[in-house]
Design a protein around this motif. Structure first.
Motif, PDB file in Angstrom:
ATOM      1  N   ILE A 109     -17.154  11.153  -2.394  1.00 51.88           N
ATOM      2  CA  ILE A 109     -17.406  11.143  -3.833  1.00 51.88           C
ATOM      3  C   ILE A 109     -17.289   9.757  -4.470  1.00 51.88           C
ATOM      4  O   ILE A 109     -17.660   9.578  -5.620  1.00 51.88           O
ATOM      5  CB  ILE A 109     -16.464  12.116  -4.572  1.00 51.88           C
ATOM      6  CG1 ILE A 109     -15.017  11.599  -4.540  1.00 51.88           C
ATOM      7  CG2 ILE A 109     -16.569  13.515  -4.000  1.00 51.88           C
ATOM      8  CD1 ILE A 109     -14.072  12.405  -5.409  1.00 51.88           C
ATOM      9  N   ALA A 110     -16.794   8.785  -3.707  1.00 47.69           N
ATOM     10  CA  ALA A 110     -16.562   7.460  -4.285  1.00 47.69           C
ATOM     11  C   ALA A 110     -17.828   6.867  -4.880  1.00 47.69           C
ATOM     12  O   ALA A 110     -17.802   6.255  -5.950  1.00 47.69           O
ATOM     13  CB  ALA A 110     -15.982   6.515  -3.233  1.00 47.69           C
ATOM     14  N   GLY A 111     -18.953   7.056  -4.195  1.00 45.24           N
ATOM     15  CA  GLY A 111     -20.201   6.490  -4.670  1.00 45.24           C
ATOM     16  C   GLY A 111     -20.661   7.057  -5.990  1.00 45.24           C
ATOM     17  O   GLY A 111     -21.370   6.383  -6.753  1.00 45.24           O
ATOM     18  N   SER A 112     -20.248   8.295  -6.303  1.00 45.65           N
ATOM     19  CA  SER A 112     -20.685   8.919  -7.552  1.00 45.65           C
ATOM     20  C   SER A 112     -19.691   8.694  -8.693  1.00 45.65           C
ATOM     21  O   SER A 112     -20.097   8.508  -9.844  1.00 45.65           O
ATOM     22  CB  SER A 112     -20.913  10.427  -7.350  1.00 45.65           C
ATOM     23  OG  SER A 112     -19.739  11.059  -6.888  1.00 45.65           O
ATOM     24  N   VAL A 113     -18.378   8.703  -8.391  1.00 44.12           N
ATOM     25  CA  VAL A 113     -17.400   8.515  -9.472  1.00 44.12           C
ATOM     26  C   VAL A 113     -17.112   7.038  -9.736  1.00 44.12           C
ATOM     27  O   VAL A 113     -16.584   6.679 -10.787  1.00 44.12           O
ATOM     28  CB  VAL A 113     -16.083   9.274  -9.179  1.00 44.12           C
ATOM     29  CG1 VAL A 113     -16.348  10.766  -9.078  1.00 44.12           C
ATOM     30  CG2 VAL A 113     -15.389   8.760  -7.930  1.00 44.12           C
ATOM     31  N   ARG A 114     -17.456   6.157  -8.778  1.00 45.16           N
ATOM     32  CA  ARG A 114     -17.354   4.702  -8.928  1.00 45.16           C
ATOM     33  C   ARG A 114     -16.000   4.249  -9.477  1.00 45.16           C
ATOM     34  O   ARG A 114     -15.915   3.648 -10.558  1.00 45.16           O
ATOM     35  CB  ARG A 114     -18.476   4.185  -9.844  1.00 45.16           C
ATOM     36  CG  ARG A 114     -19.882   4.614  -9.478  1.00 45.16           C
ATOM     37  CD  ARG A 114     -20.317   4.126  -8.122  1.00 45.16           C
ATOM     38  NE  ARG A 114     -20.392   2.678  -8.039  1.00 45.16           N
ATOM     39  CZ  ARG A 114     -20.756   2.022  -6.939  1.00 45.16           C
ATOM     40  NH1 ARG A 114     -21.038   2.694  -5.837  1.00 45.16           N
ATOM     41  NH2 ARG A 114     -20.818   0.710  -6.941  1.00 45.16           N
ATOM     42  N   PRO A 115     -14.916   4.485  -8.764  1.00 45.92           N
ATOM     43  CA  PRO A 115     -13.616   4.020  -9.256  1.00 45.92           C
ATOM     44  C   PRO A 115     -13.498   2.505  -9.184  1.00 45.92           C
ATOM     45  O   PRO A 115     -14.075   1.871  -8.286  1.00 45.92           O
ATOM     46  CB  PRO A 115     -12.623   4.685  -8.290  1.00 45.92           C
ATOM     47  CG  PRO A 115     -13.394   4.823  -7.011  1.00 45.92           C
ATOM     48  CD  PRO A 115     -14.814   5.120  -7.433  1.00 45.92           C
TER      49      PRO A 115
END
Length: 210
Positions: free
Chosen positions: A37-43
């Motif tokens: 999910i990192a690519g979509s939530v972009r923390p």
């Protein structure tokens, strides 16, 4: 984003961050889910536990950086073992904090990580710097054709490695803030690095912070 397989700890960290004014875009318990999910939530910052049930901390760090090259990763672990710390930093972690840290120390570490500083539990910073300096002689011997930086780029890099802010560098060298940023971006490009933390690591390896 908070990544920890213990629900109470994960929820507590997320709550502390939210109360301190941070936006927690995700709080998950598995490394694979975090990478997915990192690519979509972009923390901007990931607070990551070293010991996860499905993947090693090193694998998760590598996966996160592949999805979000600019992300900064603060390890929050129960382990202060030398090898765990070095493995995490070599994989690309920005900093390493043990879970015995006080709430205020943790929040300060998150703030500094977000700004691009390398943050470590007291005692661990010397360990990491010592290891990179030990590797420096090997790096220099094996890489005689390393990219050549200009005198000004080297000067800026040395100050970055010392933790001096861009604004302070501009004042010291009588340059504009934009010029300092351009020097840093040019240096990143020449060295094929991605972030200020990578630059600090590179400088330490070559003794430029001394």
């Amino acid at each position: 984003m908070v990544v920890d397989d213990h629900p109470m700890w994960r929820e507590g960290v997320a709550r502390d961050l939210a109360e301190a004014g941070y936006e927690v875009v995700a709080a998950v318990g598995e490394g694979a889910q975090a990478v997915r999910i990192a690519g979509s939530v972009r923390p901007d910052v990931v607070v990551l536990d070293l010991q996860l049930p499905d993947r090693s901390g090193v694998e998760v760090i590598q996966g996160l950086l592949a999805s979000c090259p600019e992300v900064r990763i603060l390890m929050l672990s129960a382990s202060g073992e030398q090898q765990d710390v070095l493995d995490a930093v070599k994989a690309g972690a920005t900093g390493y904090l043990v879970k015995s840290a006080a709430r205020e120390e943790f929040l300060a570490a998150v703030s500094r990580t977000a700004e691009g500083d390398a943050v470590f539990t007291p005692g661990l910073a010397g360990l990491v710097l010592g290891e990179f300096r030990r590797l420096a002689t090997v790096t220099r011997a094996e890489d005689p054709d390393a990219p050549r930086l200009t005198e000004r780029e080297t000067e800026v890099l040395r100050l970055v490695a010392k933790g001096v802010t861009y604004k302070e560098i501009a004042e010291r060298l009588v340059l504009s803030h934009r010029t300092v940023q351009n020097h840093v971006q040019n240096t990143l490009g020449k060295l094929q690095l991605h972030s200020r933390v990578d630059l600090v690591r590179y400088a330490i390896e070559r003794g430029l912070d001394e």
